[in-house]
Write an enzyme that holds these catalytic residues in place. Structure first.
Site, PDB file in Angstrom:
ATOM      1  N   LYS A   2      24.137  37.230  47.876  1.00 24.85           N
ATOM      2  CA  LYS A   2      25.662  36.523  48.086  1.00 24.85           C
ATOM      3  C   LYS A   2      26.445  37.386  48.951  1.00 24.85           C
ATOM      4  O   LYS A   2      25.947  38.608  49.545  1.00 24.85           O
ATOM      5  CB  LYS A   2      26.253  36.703  46.793  1.00 24.85           C
ATOM      6  CG  LYS A   2      26.287  38.042  46.217  1.00 24.85           C
ATOM      7  CD  LYS A   2      26.960  38.285  44.733  1.00 24.85           C
ATOM      8  CE  LYS A   2      26.839  39.604  44.189  1.00 24.85           C
ATOM      9  NZ  LYS A   2      27.218  39.820  42.719  1.00 24.85           N
ATOM     10  N   ARG A  18      33.684  38.166  32.114  1.00 28.00           N
ATOM     11  CA  ARG A  18      34.357  37.748  33.471  1.00 28.00           C
ATOM     12  C   ARG A  18      33.894  36.069  33.454  1.00 28.00           C
ATOM     13  O   ARG A  18      34.789  35.385  33.442  1.00 28.00           O
ATOM     14  CB  ARG A  18      33.594  38.328  34.584  1.00 28.00           C
ATOM     15  CG  ARG A  18      33.731  37.616  35.891  1.00 28.00           C
ATOM     16  CD  ARG A  18      33.195  38.497  37.241  1.00 28.00           C
ATOM     17  NE  ARG A  18      31.545  38.517  37.031  1.00 28.00           N
ATOM     18  CZ  ARG A  18      30.787  39.199  38.065  1.00 28.00           C
ATOM     19  NH1 ARG A  18      31.525  39.621  39.004  1.00 28.00           N
ATOM     20  NH2 ARG A  18      29.551  39.234  37.859  1.00 28.00           N
ATOM     21  N   TYR A  32      48.513  55.414  66.796  1.00 31.86           N
ATOM     22  CA  TYR A  32      49.787  54.687  66.035  1.00 31.86           C
ATOM     23  C   TYR A  32      50.373  55.720  64.986  1.00 31.86           C
ATOM     24  O   TYR A  32      49.364  56.327  64.407  1.00 31.86           O
ATOM     25  CB  TYR A  32      49.601  53.535  65.137  1.00 31.86           C
ATOM     26  CG  TYR A  32      49.252  52.455  66.165  1.00 31.86           C
ATOM     27  CD1 TYR A  32      50.249  51.910  67.242  1.00 31.86           C
ATOM     28  CD2 TYR A  32      47.949  51.443  66.179  1.00 31.86           C
ATOM     29  CE1 TYR A  32      49.973  51.015  68.015  1.00 31.86           C
ATOM     30  CE2 TYR A  32      48.075  50.375  67.011  1.00 31.86           C
ATOM     31  CZ  TYR A  32      48.907  50.023  67.856  1.00 31.86           C
ATOM     32  OH  TYR A  32      48.801  48.998  68.714  1.00 31.86           O
ATOM     33  N   MET A  83      43.617  48.020  65.420  1.00 33.18           N
ATOM     34  CA  MET A  83      42.694  46.929  65.054  1.00 33.18           C
ATOM     35  C   MET A  83      41.419  46.711  65.832  1.00 33.18           C
ATOM     36  O   MET A  83      40.531  46.353  65.323  1.00 33.18           O
ATOM     37  CB  MET A  83      43.813  45.811  65.625  1.00 33.18           C
ATOM     38  CG  MET A  83      43.293  44.363  65.278  1.00 33.18           C
ATOM     39  SD  MET A  83      44.006  42.874  65.355  1.00 33.18           S
ATOM     40  CE  MET A  83      45.554  43.180  64.549  1.00 33.18           C
TER      41      MET A  83
HETATM   42  C1  LIG Z   1      26.066  40.581  42.378  1.00 35.23           C
HETATM   43  C2  LIG Z   1      25.441  40.459  41.126  1.00 35.23           C
HETATM   44  C3  LIG Z   1      24.223  41.150  40.737  1.00 35.23           C
HETATM   45  C4  LIG Z   1      23.801  42.200  41.700  1.00 35.23           C
HETATM   46  O1  LIG Z   1      24.123  43.469  41.444  1.00 35.23           O
HETATM   47  P1  LIG Z   1      24.022  44.844  42.044  1.00 35.23           P
HETATM   48  O2  LIG Z   1      24.689  45.890  41.381  1.00 35.23           O
HETATM   49  O3  LIG Z   1      24.439  44.726  43.629  1.00 35.23           O
HETATM   50  O4  LIG Z   1      22.382  44.964  41.947  1.00 35.23           O
HETATM   51  C5  LIG Z   1      23.504  40.943  39.422  1.00 35.23           C
HETATM   52  N1  LIG Z   1      24.043  39.965  38.798  1.00 35.23           N
HETATM   53  C6  LIG Z   1      25.217  39.446  39.046  1.00 35.23           C
HETATM   54  C7  LIG Z   1      25.725  38.216  37.923  1.00 35.23           C
HETATM   55  C8  LIG Z   1      25.885  39.503  40.195  1.00 35.23           C
HETATM   56  O5  LIG Z   1      27.084  38.946  40.318  1.00 35.23           O
END
Ligand SMILES: *Cc1c(COP(=O)(O)O)cnc(C)c1O
Length: 366
Positions: free
Chosen positions: A35, A130, A258, A307
């Site tokens: 992801k 969640r 800056y 930046m």
């Molecule tokens: C992102 C995610 C993972 C992976 O977690 P890591 O700590 O990066 O291994 C696993 N399960 C869910 C539901 C996630 O959202």
């Protein structure tokens, strides 16, 4: 001529980490979590490297992310980690994705959208709070799914809230989950793929590996928390690289950048490097002790990150325009780690690598 700044991604390191973690998880199988553009590493190349290294499955957060993989020709199973909006049910079917479900509305939308058997995974909330169905609602959902001829309940899963730091709560979540699986079994529902573990739980709790582990941060060579499993040979896959664009000598007390926030402690050579906060080099790093590597040595940032550029105090060391600068990763035997950035910035390595921005091109090395 192009800007001499990029992100180097070591696909060999990804493959190594996948093999290492898959070996630890076995006989559970490894689902590579890609992801958020593979945590900033580039989703398609990372997914291909992970599959090549033996991962049988991928996971993403969004339908859009899954479609990117499909459009690149990846036909491996892709699990969605959250329910998308109900209108996405047709896309889920069209692109042959494995949806996670936890509401009756989405289960119904999938049932209406599909004309062929569709594998689905049910998520239960055991303490992360969640997303996911409550245990009570999950039992009703299972009844609905099992009664539907086209919906195939391939998986049930949950997600840990504190796998990297609290064994008591993590075991409590796992027991709740196992109890739920047992309840299903008693009413004759056997779900083939049970999963719960992220990277931290995969490493710390063998009993949480079940049938499948969902590993994200570990395949990128980062630890879920600094110092966890110190002997494990994880290899960071990301290097943020640039090159010195200007060099100038200044007397002690000069305040570059800056805000003129920091005085040079001594007479010093200051090197300008063309990477800034628009690339994901956090502005706060200048004030909180960020270092970079030039010619194999660590040097502190000289003042606020701007930046597009940042200045570095190289003291009396020889530095020339064109020298390689490593902002994150290793150079020679020195290394700037995502955990070091995270400590300066009061965050975690996950956020450090995810925020390395798209303006920096990714270069893939095998
Ligand atoms: C992102 C995610 C993972 C992976 O977690 P890591 O700590 O990066 O291994 C696993 N399960 C869910 C539901 C996630 O959202």
């Amino acid at each position: 001529m192009v800007r001499p700044s990029w992100v180097e991604i070591d696909l060999g390191a990804i493959a190594h980490n996948v093999r290492l973690l898959a070996g630890i998880a076995a006989p559970a199988r490894l689902c590579a979590v890609v992801k958020a553009d593979a945590y900033g590493h580039g989703d398609v190349p990372v997914a291909e490297a992970a599959l090549e290294a033996g991962a049988p499955m991928l996971a993403v957060a969004l339908v859009e992310e899954a479609i990117r993989l499909r459009e690149a020709g990846i036909d491996a199973p892709v699990l969605l980690l959250s329910e998308p909006p109900e209108q996405s049910a047709e896309e889920v079917v069209k692109w042959d994705l494995i949806p996670t479900v936890y509401t009756a509305g989405f289960v119904r939308a999938l049932s209406e959208a599909t004309q062929r058997p569709l594998r689905i995974h049910l998520k239960v909330d055991t303490g992360m709070h969640r997303v996911g169905a409550t245990i009570a609602d999950a039992k009703d959902l299972v009844a609905t799914i099992v009664a539907d001829k086209l919906l195939d309940l391939e998986g049930v899963w949950t997600h840990f809230a504190v796998a990297e730091e609290d064994g008591v709560f993590t075991r409590h979540q796992l027991e709740t989950f196992n109890g739920f699986v047992e309840t299903l079994r008693r009413v004759g529902v056997e779900v083939p793929v049970r999963h719960a573990a992220n990277t931290a739980a995969t490493l710390l709790y063998p009993e949480a590996r079940l049938d499948l582990v969902r590993v994200g941060i570990g395949i990128y060579g980062q630890r879920p928390a600094p110092g966890m499993v110190p002997d494990l040979d994880l290899r960071p896959a990301m290097r943020v690289v640039s090159h010195v664009s200007m060099v100038r000598r200044h007397p002690a007390g000069t305040r570059p950048s800056y805000g003129r926030r920091k005085a040079l402690p001594g007479d010093a050579t200051v090197a300008t490097v063309p990477v800034g906060y628009a690339d994901g080099l956090p502005r706060a790093l200048g004030a909180h002790g960020g270092d970079v590597l030039i010619r194999g040595r660590r040097h502190p940032l000289a003042g606020t990150v701007t930046m597009d550029q940042v200045m570095v105090d190289v003291g009396d060391d020889p530095v020339e325009v064109g020298d390689e600068v490593v902002l994150l990763g290793s150079q020679g035997i020195e290394e700037v780690t995502a955990d070091q950035w995270a400590e300066h910035l009061d965050t975690i390595s996950y956020e450090v690598v995810c925020q390395i921005g798209p303006r920096l091109p990714r270069r893939y090395v095998p």
